[in-house]
Scaffold this motif. Structure first.
Motif, PDB file in Angstrom:
ATOM      1  N   CYS A  74      40.266  44.694  39.993  1.00 33.01           N
ATOM      2  CA  CYS A  74      41.656  45.681  40.543  1.00 33.01           C
ATOM      3  C   CYS A  74      42.759  44.774  40.781  1.00 33.01           C
ATOM      4  CB  CYS A  74      41.467  46.487  41.557  1.00 33.01           C
ATOM      5  SG  CYS A  74      40.481  47.803  41.207  1.00 33.01           S
ATOM      6  N   ARG A  75      42.776  43.355  41.369  1.00 31.61           N
ATOM      7  CA  ARG A  75      44.038  41.948  41.828  1.00 31.61           C
ATOM      8  C   ARG A  75      44.335  41.342  40.854  1.00 31.61           C
ATOM      9  NH1 ARG A  75      43.718  37.642  44.059  1.00 31.61           N
ATOM     10  NH2 ARG A  75      46.008  36.483  45.210  1.00 31.61           N
ATOM     11  N   ARG A  76      43.055  41.224  39.913  1.00 27.99           N
ATOM     12  CA  ARG A  76      43.564  40.573  38.617  1.00 27.99           C
ATOM     13  C   ARG A  76      44.258  41.456  38.036  1.00 27.99           C
ATOM     14  NH1 ARG A  76      41.351  40.459  33.906  1.00 27.99           N
ATOM     15  NH2 ARG A  76      39.169  41.695  33.867  1.00 27.99           N
ATOM     16  N   VAL A  77      43.970  42.620  37.167  1.00 24.00           N
ATOM     17  CA  VAL A  77      44.598  43.424  35.725  1.00 24.00           C
ATOM     18  C   VAL A  77      46.012  44.125  36.664  1.00 24.00           C
ATOM     19  CG1 VAL A  77      42.104  43.816  35.160  1.00 24.00           C
ATOM     20  CG2 VAL A  77      43.031  45.439  36.548  1.00 24.00           C
ATOM     21  N   PHE A 123      39.021  44.086  52.274  1.00 22.54           N
ATOM     22  CA  PHE A 123      40.972  43.560  50.930  1.00 22.54           C
ATOM     23  C   PHE A 123      40.774  42.034  51.123  1.00 22.54           C
ATOM     24  CE2 PHE A 123      40.546  47.840  50.087  1.00 22.54           C
ATOM     25  CZ  PHE A 123      41.610  48.220  49.259  1.00 22.54           C
ATOM     26  N   GLN A 124      40.597  41.634  52.514  1.00 25.40           N
ATOM     27  CA  GLN A 124      41.538  39.966  52.341  1.00 25.40           C
ATOM     28  C   GLN A 124      40.570  39.281  51.686  1.00 25.40           C
ATOM     29  OE1 GLN A 124      40.779  40.400  56.910  1.00 25.40           O
ATOM     30  NE2 GLN A 124      42.947  41.048  57.441  1.00 25.40           N
ATOM     31  N   SER A 125      39.219  39.474  51.530  1.00 22.99           N
ATOM     32  CA  SER A 125      38.113  39.116  51.110  1.00 22.99           C
ATOM     33  C   SER A 125      38.283  38.903  49.488  1.00 22.99           C
ATOM     34  CB  SER A 125      36.438  39.416  51.492  1.00 22.99           C
ATOM     35  OG  SER A 125      36.585  39.379  52.526  1.00 22.99           O
ATOM     36  N   ALA A 126      39.082  39.822  49.071  1.00 19.43           N
ATOM     37  CA  ALA A 126      39.590  40.193  47.594  1.00 19.43           C
ATOM     38  C   ALA A 126      40.499  39.165  47.247  1.00 19.43           C
ATOM     39  CB  ALA A 126      39.340  41.949  47.651  1.00 19.43           C
ATOM     40  N   GLY A 127      41.516  39.095  48.436  1.00 17.67           N
ATOM     41  CA  GLY A 127      42.857  38.377  47.635  1.00 17.67           C
ATOM     42  C   GLY A 127      44.163  38.676  48.614  1.00 17.67           C
ATOM     43  N   LYS A 143      29.026  45.944  44.653  1.00 20.55           N
ATOM     44  CA  LYS A 143      29.360  44.774  45.127  1.00 20.55           C
ATOM     45  C   LYS A 143      30.900  44.985  45.473  1.00 20.55           C
ATOM     46  CE  LYS A 143      26.630  41.512  42.840  1.00 20.55           C
ATOM     47  NZ  LYS A 143      26.427  40.273  42.179  1.00 20.55           N
ATOM     48  N   PRO A 144      31.763  45.928  46.468  1.00 28.00           N
ATOM     49  CA  PRO A 144      33.167  46.076  46.454  1.00 28.00           C
ATOM     50  C   PRO A 144      33.960  44.843  46.436  1.00 28.00           C
ATOM     51  CG  PRO A 144      31.477  46.313  48.307  1.00 28.00           C
ATOM     52  CD  PRO A 144      31.138  46.034  47.476  1.00 28.00           C
ATOM     53  N   VAL A 145      33.636  44.088  47.038  1.00 29.22           N
ATOM     54  CA  VAL A 145      35.041  42.746  46.509  1.00 29.22           C
ATOM     55  C   VAL A 145      35.286  42.093  45.942  1.00 29.22           C
ATOM     56  CG1 VAL A 145      35.388  40.825  47.978  1.00 29.22           C
ATOM     57  CG2 VAL A 145      34.440  42.429  49.673  1.00 29.22           C
TER      58      VAL A 145
END
Length: 204
Positions: free
Chosen positions: A132-135, A175-179, A124-126
Protein backbone atom coordinates in the motif's frame (compact mmCIF):
# COMPACT_ATOMS: atom_id res chain seq x y z
CA UNK A 1 -2.91 -17.31 12.49
CA UNK A 2 -6.71 -17.54 12.34
CA UNK A 3 -8.70 -19.91 10.17
CA UNK A 4 -9.53 -17.23 7.59
CA UNK A 5 -6.01 -15.77 7.41
CA UNK A 6 -5.43 -18.18 4.55
CA UNK A 7 -6.08 -17.12 0.97
CA UNK A 8 -7.68 -20.32 -0.28
CA UNK A 9 -10.00 -20.63 2.73
CA UNK A 10 -10.93 -16.97 2.48
CA UNK A 11 -11.86 -17.41 -1.19
CA UNK A 12 -14.12 -20.35 -0.35
CA UNK A 13 -15.64 -18.39 2.52
CA UNK A 14 -16.51 -15.47 0.26
CA UNK A 15 -17.79 -17.71 -2.50
CA UNK A 16 -20.85 -18.28 -0.32
CA UNK A 17 -20.87 -15.08 1.74
CA UNK A 18 -20.81 -12.84 -1.34
CA UNK A 19 -24.48 -13.60 -2.00
CA UNK A 20 -25.57 -12.03 1.30
CA UNK A 21 -22.50 -9.97 2.16
CA UNK A 22 -24.11 -6.54 1.97
CA UNK A 23 -26.96 -7.59 4.26
CA UNK A 24 -24.63 -9.13 6.86
CA UNK A 25 -22.04 -6.37 6.59
CA UNK A 26 -24.59 -3.67 7.42
CA UNK A 27 -24.55 -4.75 11.08
CA UNK A 28 -20.76 -4.40 11.37
CA UNK A 29 -19.52 -1.84 8.83
CA UNK A 30 -22.31 0.69 8.41
CA UNK A 31 -22.85 3.55 5.98
CA UNK A 32 -22.31 5.97 8.86
CA UNK A 33 -18.94 4.39 9.65
CA UNK A 34 -18.00 4.49 5.97
CA UNK A 35 -18.88 8.19 5.80
CA UNK A 36 -16.90 8.89 8.97
CA UNK A 37 -13.84 7.16 7.53
CA UNK A 38 -14.11 8.89 4.16
CA UNK A 39 -14.30 12.29 5.88
CA UNK A 40 -10.84 11.65 7.33
CA UNK A 41 -9.38 11.83 3.82
CA UNK A 42 -10.76 15.06 2.33
CA UNK A 43 -10.98 13.44 -1.12
CA UNK A 44 -10.76 15.66 -4.19
CA UNK A 45 -12.66 14.85 -7.39
CA UNK A 46 -9.34 14.46 -9.22
CA UNK A 47 -7.88 12.02 -6.70
CA UNK A 48 -7.21 8.48 -7.89
CA UNK A 49 -8.20 5.87 -5.30
CA UNK A 50 -7.30 2.20 -4.97
CA UNK A 51 -9.77 0.14 -2.92
CA UNK A 52 -7.80 -2.91 -1.75
CA UNK A 53 -10.06 -5.83 -0.85
CA UNK A 54 -13.03 -4.00 -2.34
CA UNK A 55 -15.34 -7.00 -1.93
CA UNK A 56 -18.83 -6.28 -3.23
CA UNK A 57 -18.05 -2.59 -3.58
CA UNK A 58 -19.65 -1.26 -0.40
CA UNK A 59 -16.80 1.15 0.33
CA UNK A 60 -16.37 1.81 -3.39
CA UNK A 61 -19.91 3.19 -3.52
CA UNK A 62 -19.10 5.72 -0.81
CA UNK A 63 -15.80 6.71 -2.42
CA UNK A 64 -17.53 7.10 -5.79
CA UNK A 65 -19.54 9.99 -4.34
CA UNK A 66 -16.28 11.95 -4.13
CA UNK A 67 -14.29 10.82 -7.16
CA UNK A 68 -14.88 8.61 -10.19
CA UNK A 69 -11.20 7.71 -10.50
CA UNK A 70 -11.49 4.49 -8.51
CA UNK A 71 -9.80 1.12 -8.92
CA UNK A 72 -11.08 -1.86 -6.93
CA UNK A 73 -9.03 -5.00 -6.25
CA UNK A 74 -10.07 -8.26 -4.61
CA UNK A 75 -8.90 -11.87 -4.65
CA UNK A 76 -12.46 -13.25 -4.77
CA UNK A 77 -14.07 -13.55 -8.19
CA UNK A 78 -17.46 -13.94 -6.51
CA UNK A 79 -17.10 -10.68 -4.60
CA UNK A 80 -15.91 -8.89 -7.73
CA UNK A 81 -18.91 -10.14 -9.69
CA UNK A 82 -21.19 -8.50 -7.13
CA UNK A 83 -19.20 -5.27 -7.32
CA UNK A 84 -19.29 -5.17 -11.11
CA UNK A 85 -23.05 -5.60 -11.07
CA UNK A 86 -23.36 -2.46 -8.95
CA UNK A 87 -21.29 -0.29 -11.25
CA UNK A 88 -21.87 -1.98 -14.59
CA UNK A 89 -19.32 -3.77 -16.71
CA UNK A 90 -18.55 -0.57 -18.63
CA UNK A 91 -18.64 1.78 -15.63
CA UNK A 92 -15.86 4.20 -14.76
CA UNK A 93 -14.70 2.09 -11.80
CA UNK A 94 -12.08 -0.45 -12.87
CA UNK A 95 -11.90 -3.79 -11.07
CA UNK A 96 -9.00 -6.22 -10.83
CA UNK A 97 -8.55 -9.66 -9.35
CA UNK A 98 -5.37 -9.55 -7.34
CA UNK A 99 -3.47 -10.04 -4.10
CA UNK A 100 -2.97 -7.33 -1.47
CA UNK A 101 0.54 -8.65 -0.85
CA UNK A 102 1.48 -8.23 -4.54
CA UNK A 103 -0.42 -5.25 -5.88
CA UNK A 104 -0.29 -5.17 -9.70
CA UNK A 105 0.46 -1.45 -9.95
CA UNK A 106 3.53 0.71 -10.39
CA UNK A 107 5.11 2.70 -7.58
CA UNK A 108 3.44 6.01 -6.64
CA UNK A 109 0.31 5.40 -8.73
CA UNK A 110 -2.55 6.50 -6.45
CA UNK A 111 -3.41 9.58 -4.41
CA UNK A 112 -5.27 7.42 -1.89
CA UNK A 113 -5.09 3.74 -0.99
CA UNK A 114 -8.13 2.56 0.94
CA UNK A 115 -8.84 -0.82 2.49
CA UNK A 116 -11.77 -1.62 4.78
CA UNK A 117 -12.62 -5.05 6.11
CA UNK A 118 -9.72 -6.75 4.37
CA UNK A 119 -6.58 -6.60 6.53
CA UNK A 120 -8.00 -9.23 8.88
CA UNK A 121 -7.68 -11.83 6.08
CA UNK A 122 -4.12 -10.95 5.06
CA UNK A 123 -1.68 -13.74 6.04
CA UNK A 124 1.17 -11.20 5.96
CA UNK A 125 -0.37 -7.84 6.89
CA UNK A 126 2.94 -5.99 7.12
CA UNK A 127 3.87 -7.07 3.59
CA UNK A 128 0.50 -5.87 2.30
CA UNK A 129 0.90 -2.55 4.13
CA UNK A 130 4.32 -2.16 2.47
CA UNK A 131 2.58 -2.66 -0.87
CA UNK A 132 0.00 0.00 0.00
CA UNK A 133 2.84 2.37 0.87
CA UNK A 134 4.64 1.52 -2.38
CA UNK A 135 1.74 2.29 -4.73
CA UNK A 136 0.57 5.50 -3.02
CA UNK A 137 2.10 8.80 -4.10
CA UNK A 138 4.66 10.46 -1.77
CA UNK A 139 2.08 13.08 -0.74
CA UNK A 140 -0.80 10.57 -0.68
CA UNK A 141 -2.70 8.89 2.11
CA UNK A 142 -3.37 5.30 3.12
CA UNK A 143 -6.48 4.40 5.12
CA UNK A 144 -6.93 0.94 6.61
CA UNK A 145 -9.98 -0.23 8.55
CA UNK A 146 -9.67 -3.43 10.58
CA UNK A 147 -11.35 -5.12 13.55
CA UNK A 148 -10.40 -3.78 16.96
CA UNK A 149 -9.19 -6.42 19.42
CA UNK A 150 -11.97 -7.44 21.85
CA UNK A 151 -11.65 -6.53 25.50
CA UNK A 152 -13.26 -9.69 26.87
CA UNK A 153 -11.19 -12.86 27.19
CA UNK A 154 -13.80 -15.16 25.63
CA UNK A 155 -14.12 -12.97 22.55
CA UNK A 156 -10.35 -12.63 22.36
CA UNK A 157 -9.95 -16.41 22.08
CA UNK A 158 -12.65 -16.56 19.43
CA UNK A 159 -11.10 -13.68 17.51
CA UNK A 160 -7.62 -15.24 17.60
CA UNK A 161 -9.02 -18.48 16.17
CA UNK A 162 -10.77 -16.83 13.23
CA UNK A 163 -8.75 -13.94 11.81
CA UNK A 164 -6.55 -10.97 12.63
CA UNK A 165 -7.89 -8.63 15.31
CA UNK A 166 -5.51 -5.99 16.65
CA UNK A 167 -5.35 -3.09 19.09
CA UNK A 168 -3.68 0.30 18.70
CA UNK A 169 -0.29 -0.90 19.95
CA UNK A 170 -0.26 -3.73 17.40
CA UNK A 171 -1.37 -1.29 14.73
CA UNK A 172 1.62 0.89 15.69
CA UNK A 173 3.95 -2.06 15.27
CA UNK A 174 2.53 -3.08 11.88
CA UNK A 175 2.56 0.39 10.36
CA UNK A 176 6.04 1.15 11.69
CA UNK A 177 7.31 -2.19 10.34
CA UNK A 178 5.81 -1.32 6.97
CA UNK A 179 7.81 1.91 6.88
CA UNK A 180 5.16 4.46 7.76
CA UNK A 181 6.42 7.28 9.96
CA UNK A 182 3.21 9.26 10.38
CA UNK A 183 -0.15 7.69 11.18
CA UNK A 184 -3.11 8.08 13.51
CA UNK A 185 -5.77 5.68 14.73
CA UNK A 186 -9.49 6.27 15.12
CA UNK A 187 -11.87 3.88 16.88
CA UNK A 188 -15.34 3.72 15.36
CA UNK A 189 -18.40 1.53 15.19
CA UNK A 190 -22.20 1.40 15.25
CA UNK A 191 -24.09 2.55 18.36
CA UNK A 192 -24.26 -0.97 19.79
CA UNK A 193 -20.46 -1.37 19.59
CA UNK A 194 -18.79 2.03 19.08
CA UNK A 195 -15.20 0.72 19.15
CA UNK A 196 -15.58 -2.37 16.97
CA UNK A 197 -13.28 -1.02 14.24
CA UNK A 198 -9.87 0.59 14.23
CA UNK A 199 -9.24 2.99 11.36
CA UNK A 200 -5.70 4.12 10.62
CA UNK A 201 -4.78 7.02 8.34
CA UNK A 202 -1.11 7.00 7.32
CA UNK A 203 1.19 8.98 5.07
CA UNK A 204 4.28 7.50 3.38
Amino acid sequence: MGILEHKARARIFYKYLSKVYDEVNAFIWTEEMRTEAIELLDIDSEDSVLDVGCGTGFATEGLFEHTERIHGLDQSTHQLEQAKQKFGAQGSVRFYRGDAERLPFADSTFDIVWSSGSIEYWPKPVEALKECRRVVKPDGRVLIVGPNYPSRTLFQKLADAIMLFYDESEADRMFQSAGFEEFEHHLMGPSHSPEIAITTVATP
